[in-house]
Design an enzyme around this catalytic site. Structure first.
Site, PDB file in Angstrom:
ATOM      1  N   HIS A  34       0.655  -1.192   0.162  1.00  0.00           N
ATOM      2  CA  HIS A  34      -0.007   0.108   0.228  1.00  0.00           C
ATOM      3  C   HIS A  34       0.924   1.277   0.030  1.00  0.00           C
ATOM      4  O   HIS A  34       0.418   2.346   0.515  1.00  0.00           O
ATOM      5  CB  HIS A  34      -0.969   0.216   1.121  1.00  0.00           C
ATOM      6  CG  HIS A  34      -2.295  -0.829   1.071  1.00  0.00           C
ATOM      7  ND1 HIS A  34      -3.325  -0.741   0.290  1.00  0.00           N
ATOM      8  CD2 HIS A  34      -2.265  -2.122   1.391  1.00  0.00           C
ATOM      9  CE1 HIS A  34      -4.049  -1.595   0.137  1.00  0.00           C
ATOM     10  NE2 HIS A  34      -3.562  -2.641   0.904  1.00  0.00           N
ATOM     11  N   ALA A 121      -5.987 -14.668  -5.080  1.00  0.00           N
ATOM     12  CA  ALA A 121      -4.848 -15.080  -3.936  1.00  0.00           C
ATOM     13  C   ALA A 121      -3.786 -13.987  -3.886  1.00  0.00           C
ATOM     14  O   ALA A 121      -2.982 -14.157  -3.130  1.00  0.00           O
ATOM     15  CB  ALA A 121      -4.160 -16.088  -4.689  1.00  0.00           C
ATOM     16  N   ASP A 170       1.383  -3.982  -9.392  1.00  0.00           N
ATOM     17  CA  ASP A 170       1.405  -5.228 -10.008  1.00  0.00           C
ATOM     18  C   ASP A 170       1.605  -5.216 -11.431  1.00  0.00           C
ATOM     19  O   ASP A 170       2.183  -6.195 -12.013  1.00  0.00           O
ATOM     20  CB  ASP A 170      -0.298  -5.513  -9.943  1.00  0.00           C
ATOM     21  CG  ASP A 170      -0.287  -5.507  -8.370  1.00  0.00           C
ATOM     22  OD1 ASP A 170       0.362  -5.270  -7.436  1.00  0.00           O
ATOM     23  OD2 ASP A 170      -1.865  -5.455  -8.058  1.00  0.00           O
TER      24      ASP A 170
HETATM   25  C1  GLA Z   1      -2.942  -4.397  -5.117  1.00  0.00           C
HETATM   26  C2  GLA Z   1      -2.786  -3.273  -6.010  1.00  0.00           C
HETATM   27  C3  GLA Z   1      -1.523  -2.533  -5.710  1.00  0.00           C
HETATM   28  C4  GLA Z   1      -0.926  -2.535  -4.380  1.00  0.00           C
HETATM   29  C5  GLA Z   1      -1.243  -3.615  -3.666  1.00  0.00           C
HETATM   30  C6  GLA Z   1      -1.037  -3.040  -2.069  1.00  0.00           C
HETATM   31  O1  GLA Z   1      -2.126  -5.328  -5.198  1.00  0.00           O
HETATM   32  O2  GLA Z   1      -3.170  -3.654  -7.225  1.00  0.00           O
HETATM   33  O3  GLA Z   1      -1.328  -1.471  -6.676  1.00  0.00           O
HETATM   34  O4  GLA Z   1      -1.704  -1.105  -3.771  1.00  0.00           O
HETATM   35  O5  GLA Z   1      -2.422  -3.917  -3.554  1.00  0.00           O
HETATM   36  O6  GLA Z   1       0.341  -2.778  -1.784  1.00  0.00           O
END
Ligand code: GLA
Length: 383
Positions: A34, A121, A170
């Site tokens: 986050h 997951a 991600d």
């Molecule tokens: C999800 C979001 C990411 C990131 C994470 C927490 O995976 O897609 O952008 O914010 O949560 O780190």
């Protein structure tokens, strides 16, 4: 079985060979949770679980997509993109939408996709779908877009079409992964550095809680709003503050009395986590796994108590490892409210660890614990 079954399915469905076969991996994140949408650092890596695409261009505006795993077909027109309630096709239509909004001329396509990234997951199957299609369209239609733009297209698809206000981690990890490396991404300016990870005696194991919280997406968006609320207070008090990256502990505590309790707790977590990733990366550079692991536990505690995105099952899985000598570090991973914990475990103790965790989870929740030992791989690529 993948990717050859995807190519075979393509041939059966469309009665021709696919022009392109692409692999887009899922991701783990060792630390920095986050923090991406708060201008902090993250430390993800692409993994050996991926979505595969077999695709060919068309000369009209029709896009026909077969989901191998759901055994479903979805067709849409390039000039008529309509989001479907909670449907897998949204991740793909979102990418098409962003590519077109950016003014790039594409035609339709025939596509079969599928893979072995577990859904729900917390290992970013949706980001892999997005980056994979962005990569495919770039190749098929010679768009010549820089790789970082493809990442941004994937993220924008998720933000605008799917409606999850995610950060860039991600899609970035799925695209920029490198074998045997984690990547430290500075989410403020998108500069990044590969950290080759040599863990001769350790391995990375994910423990899947099996929990898929339907609340996850809306709570995620709520956390973002809470962060924005806190930041706006801080930037009123300190005009130089543009993002959480600029906030010191002193600045934060000076504003505690003006903040709602929940907003202050979110802020405390974010400021701590941005700092933690820096310390954890230094520890990794110095081969100091003990410190790295300790930071992972600190992250979990923050996510559990201050950021409030964990759940009972994830806390249980982490708690099982706290006094386990075979475990260097453990924490919940990804957005939260379910999904996996990420664990760094001594290789020689792997089987014993898996048995202990499996038995404990079964005794507590009456469920088999699903685990994955992951290898770190290259990012999205043409096969
Ligand atoms: C999800 C979001 C990411 C990131 C994470 C927490 O995976 O897609 O952008 O914010 O949560 O780190």
């Amino acid at each position: 079985m993948y990717p050859s079954c995807i190519a075979t399915q393509f041939k059966q469905t469309f009665e021709k060979e696919a022009t392109l076969i692409v692999r887009a991996p899922g991701r783990i994140n060792l630390i920095g949770e986050h923090t991406d949408y708060n201008d902090g650092f993250v430390l993800p890596a692409a993994i050996d679980k991926a979505i595969y695409f077999a695709i060919s261009p068309r000369t009209d505006k029709v896009c026909t997509i077969v989901s191998f795993d759901f055994n479903e077909t979805f067709t849409f027109q390039l000039d008529n993109l309509i989001a479907q309630p909670r449907h897998w096709a949204n991740y793909l239509m979102g990418v098409v939408d962003e590519v077109q909004k950016a003014g790039h001329a594409i035609q339709g396509f025939d596509l079969v996709f599928g893979g072995d990234i577990p859904t729900g997951a917390g290992v970013s199957s949706s980001a892999a779908v997005e980056t994979g299609l962005a990569f495919c369209l770039n190749e098929l239609y010679n768009l010549n877009l820089p790789t970082m733009n493809l990442v941004k297209i994937g993220k924008a698809a998720e933000n605008n079409f799917v409606g999850v206000n995610c950060g860039i981690m991600d899609q970035f990890a799925s695209m920029f992964g490198k074998q045997d490396s984690v990547i430290r991404l500075d989410c403020r300016d998108l500069s990044y550095e590969y950290f080759p990870i040599k863990l001769p005696n350790h391995t990375v194991i994910l423990c899947n809680s099996g929990v898929k919280h339907s609340l996850g997406d809306s709570e995620y968006n709520t956390r973002r709003l809470e962060c924005e609320e806190g930041l706006s207070l801080l930037s009123q008090a300190y005009p130089s503050v543009k993002s959480w990256r600029d906030v010191s502990w002193d600045m934060l505590t000076s504003q505690e009395a003006n903040m709602k309790e929940n907003v202050f707790k979110r802020a405390r977590y974010v400021v701590g986590e941005i700092e933690r990733v820096v310390v954890a990366c230094d520890a990794l550079n110095a081969n100091d796994l003990a410190t790295f692991g300790q930071k992972m536990y600190e992250t979990h505690n923050g996510l559990q108590h201050d950021y409030a995105v964990s759940c009972e099952e994830l806390d249980f899985l982490v708690d099982q490892t706290r006094n386990d000598e075979a475990v260097v570090g453990s924490r919940m991973m990804g957005g939260g409210f379910g999904g996996c914990t990420v664990n760094i475990v001594e290789k020689s103790q792997k089987e014993a660890f898996l048995n202990r965790m499996g038995e404990a989870y079964k005794a507590q929740y009456g469920q088999e614990l699903v685990t994955y030992e992951v290898a770190l791989t290259n990012g999205t690529e043409r096969l």
